[in-house]
Design a protein around this motif. Sequence first.
Motif, short mmCIF file in Angstrom:
data_model
loop_
_atom_site.label_atom_id
_atom_site.label_comp_id
_atom_site.label_asym_id
_atom_site.label_seq_id
_atom_site.Cartn_x
_atom_site.Cartn_y
_atom_site.Cartn_z
N PRO A 1 0.83 -1.17 0.00
CA PRO A 1 0.00 -0.06 0.17
C PRO A 1 0.86 1.26 0.02
CG PRO A 1 -0.05 -0.85 2.12
CD PRO A 1 0.92 -1.76 1.35
N GLY A 2 0.64 2.31 -0.78
CA GLY A 2 1.15 3.61 -0.75
C GLY A 2 2.49 3.36 -1.62
N CYS A 3 2.26 2.69 -2.63
CA CYS A 3 3.42 2.63 -3.54
C CYS A 3 3.93 3.66 -4.27
CB CYS A 3 2.81 1.43 -4.63
SG CYS A 3 1.53 2.23 -5.76
N LEU B 1 -0.50 -0.37 -4.54
CA LEU B 1 -1.90 0.50 -4.56
C LEU B 1 -1.32 1.95 -3.85
CD1 LEU B 1 -5.13 -0.93 -3.09
CD2 LEU B 1 -4.15 0.94 -1.77
N ASP B 2 -2.29 2.95 -4.34
CA ASP B 2 -2.21 4.09 -3.87
C ASP B 2 -3.23 5.00 -3.92
OD1 ASP B 2 0.67 5.69 -3.26
OD2 ASP B 2 -0.81 7.11 -3.78
N SER B 3 -3.64 5.96 -3.14
CA SER B 3 -4.76 6.73 -3.33
C SER B 3 -4.68 7.85 -4.22
CB SER B 3 -5.03 7.33 -1.96
OG SER B 3 -3.91 7.98 -1.56
N ARG C 1 -7.78 3.92 -1.56
CA ARG C 1 -7.26 4.11 -0.04
C ARG C 1 -6.90 2.88 0.40
NH1 ARG C 1 -9.73 6.80 4.73
NH2 ARG C 1 -10.87 4.95 4.75
N ALA C 2 -5.73 2.66 1.02
CA ALA C 2 -5.06 1.45 1.71
C ALA C 2 -6.43 0.87 2.67
CB ALA C 2 -3.98 1.60 2.32
N GLU C 3 -6.83 1.67 3.44
CA GLU C 3 -7.99 1.46 4.38
C GLU C 3 -9.17 0.63 3.92
OE1 GLU C 3 -6.55 4.34 4.00
OE2 GLU C 3 -6.11 5.13 5.88
N ASP C 4 -9.63 0.87 2.33
CA ASP C 4 -10.71 0.55 1.76
C ASP C 4 -10.22 -0.66 0.72
OD1 ASP C 4 -11.77 2.64 3.04
OD2 ASP C 4 -11.39 3.98 1.28
N CYS D 1 4.58 -1.99 4.20
CA CYS D 1 4.26 -0.34 4.49
C CYS D 1 5.58 0.19 4.25
CB CYS D 1 3.56 0.01 5.82
SG CYS D 1 2.05 -0.93 5.89
N PHE D 2 6.06 0.69 3.10
CA PHE D 2 7.42 1.16 2.92
C PHE D 2 7.00 2.70 2.59
CE2 PHE D 2 10.67 2.56 -0.08
CZ PHE D 2 11.85 2.13 0.82
N ARG D 3 7.86 3.51 3.83
CA ARG D 3 7.73 5.12 3.47
C ARG D 3 6.09 5.40 3.45
NH1 ARG D 3 12.60 6.94 -0.26
NH2 ARG D 3 11.37 6.17 -2.11
N PHE D 4 5.17 4.89 3.98
CA PHE D 4 3.60 4.88 4.01
C PHE D 4 2.96 5.17 5.13
CE2 PHE D 4 -0.38 2.66 3.88
CZ PHE D 4 -1.11 3.61 3.46
C1 LIG Z 1 5.93 9.13 1.12
S1 LIG Z 1 4.92 8.63 -0.36
C2 LIG Z 1 5.80 6.93 -0.27
C3 LIG Z 1 5.65 6.45 -1.81
C4 LIG Z 1 6.17 5.13 -2.03
N1 LIG Z 1 6.06 4.01 -0.89
C5 LIG Z 1 7.85 5.28 -1.95
O1 LIG Z 1 8.71 4.77 -1.19
O2 LIG Z 1 8.33 5.90 -2.96
C6 LIG Z 1 3.26 8.01 0.35
C7 LIG Z 1 2.37 7.61 -0.48
O3 LIG Z 1 1.03 7.16 0.19
C8 LIG Z 1 0.03 7.43 -0.55
N2 LIG Z 1 -1.15 7.61 0.37
C9 LIG Z 1 -1.23 8.38 1.46
N3 LIG Z 1 -2.13 7.94 2.03
C10 LIG Z 1 -2.84 7.09 1.38
C11 LIG Z 1 -3.75 6.09 1.81
N4 LIG Z 1 -4.67 6.21 2.93
N5 LIG Z 1 -4.06 4.95 0.84
C12 LIG Z 1 -3.24 4.63 0.04
N6 LIG Z 1 -2.16 5.53 -0.33
C13 LIG Z 1 -1.78 6.67 0.46
C14 LIG Z 1 0.53 8.87 -1.37
O4 LIG Z 1 -0.41 9.24 -2.35
C15 LIG Z 1 1.87 8.61 -1.54
O5 LIG Z 1 2.04 8.10 -2.78
#
Ligand SMILES: C[S@@+](CC[C@H](N)C(=O)[O-])C[C@H]1O[C@@H](n2cnc3c(N)ncnc32)[C@H](O)[C@@H]1O
Length: 198
Positions: free
Chosen positions: A45-47, A69-71, A95-98, A111-114
Motif C-alpha cells: 500500500p502507498g506505492c 496500491l495508492d490513493s 485508499r489502503a484502508e478501503d 508499508c514502505f515509507r507509508f
Molecule cells: C511518502 S509517499 C511514499 C511512496 C512510496 N512508498 C515510496 O517509497 O516512494 C506515500 C504515498 O502514500 C500515498 N497515500 C497516502 N495516504 C494513503 C492512503 N490512505 N491509502 C493509500 N495511499 C496513500 C500517497 O499518495 C503517496 O504516494
Amino acid sequence: MNRHAYFEDLAEQDDPLAFKPEQAATVERFRVRLGDLRGKRVFEPGCGAGPLTTLLADWVGPGGHVLALDSSARMVARCKAAVAGLTEVQVLQARAEDAILVAGSWDLVLCFRFYPHLEDADLFLRRCQSALAPGGELVVANLEGSRELNRLHARLPGVRDDAMPSGEALRCQLEARGWEVTEVIDEPQEFFLRAHPA
Ligand SMILES: C[S@@+](CC[C@H](N)C(=O)[O-])C[C@H]1O[C@@H](n2cnc3c(N)ncnc32)[C@H](O)[C@@H]1O
C-alpha cells in the motif's frame, strides 16, 4: 495544502521519491532484512511512483505477485508506467484502508515509507490481519528513523501532521491490537518493524 494535494503535486515531479545513489546501501540492507521473497504474494500500500515496486517485482520473481496500491491517481499512473511489462505486478488506485483483499491470501503486507500517512491505522491493521495468509507478516519500514522522519515532515506542507510513531510506540499499538511484534529497529538511518497476527 492537504495530504492528498501534496502527493498529487509530488507525483508531477521528475522522478518522485526515486532512490538516490547514496541510499543504495540502505536499500540493500532493507532487502536483506526482508529476506527471501521469491514466490511470495506482497501487498504494497502507498506505492507512490513505484521506486520499490519495480524492485519487489524482481525480488518476488516469476512465481510471486505484487499488488501495489495508492490513493493518488497521478502516483498510480506513474507507478503503472514504471512497472509496465512486469507481469508479476498489479497497480490499483484506492485508499489502503478501503482495499478489498481476499482473506488469507497475502504473505507480506509491506508499508514502505507509508505508515504515517494512513488516515485510519486501526481499520487498516484490522484489514491486514484478515488479509494475511497463515505465516504472513506485516512490515513497516522507512529509510530513516522515526525522529528523523518526523523532523522532515515538519518542514513539508501537507504531511506535517503525519507523525511516525517510534518503534516502541508502534510495537505497543500493534500488541494492543492483536499482533505479535518480532523485530523493531528505530535508528537514525533505518526503521524496520516486523509483526504477525498473534
Ligand atoms: C511518502 S509517499 C511514499 C511512496 C512510496 N512508498 C515510496 O517509497 O516512494 C506515500 C504515498 O502514500 C500515498 N497515500 C497516502 N495516504 C494513503 C492512503 N490512505 N491509502 C493509500 N495511499 C496513500 C500517497 O499518495 C503517496 O504516494
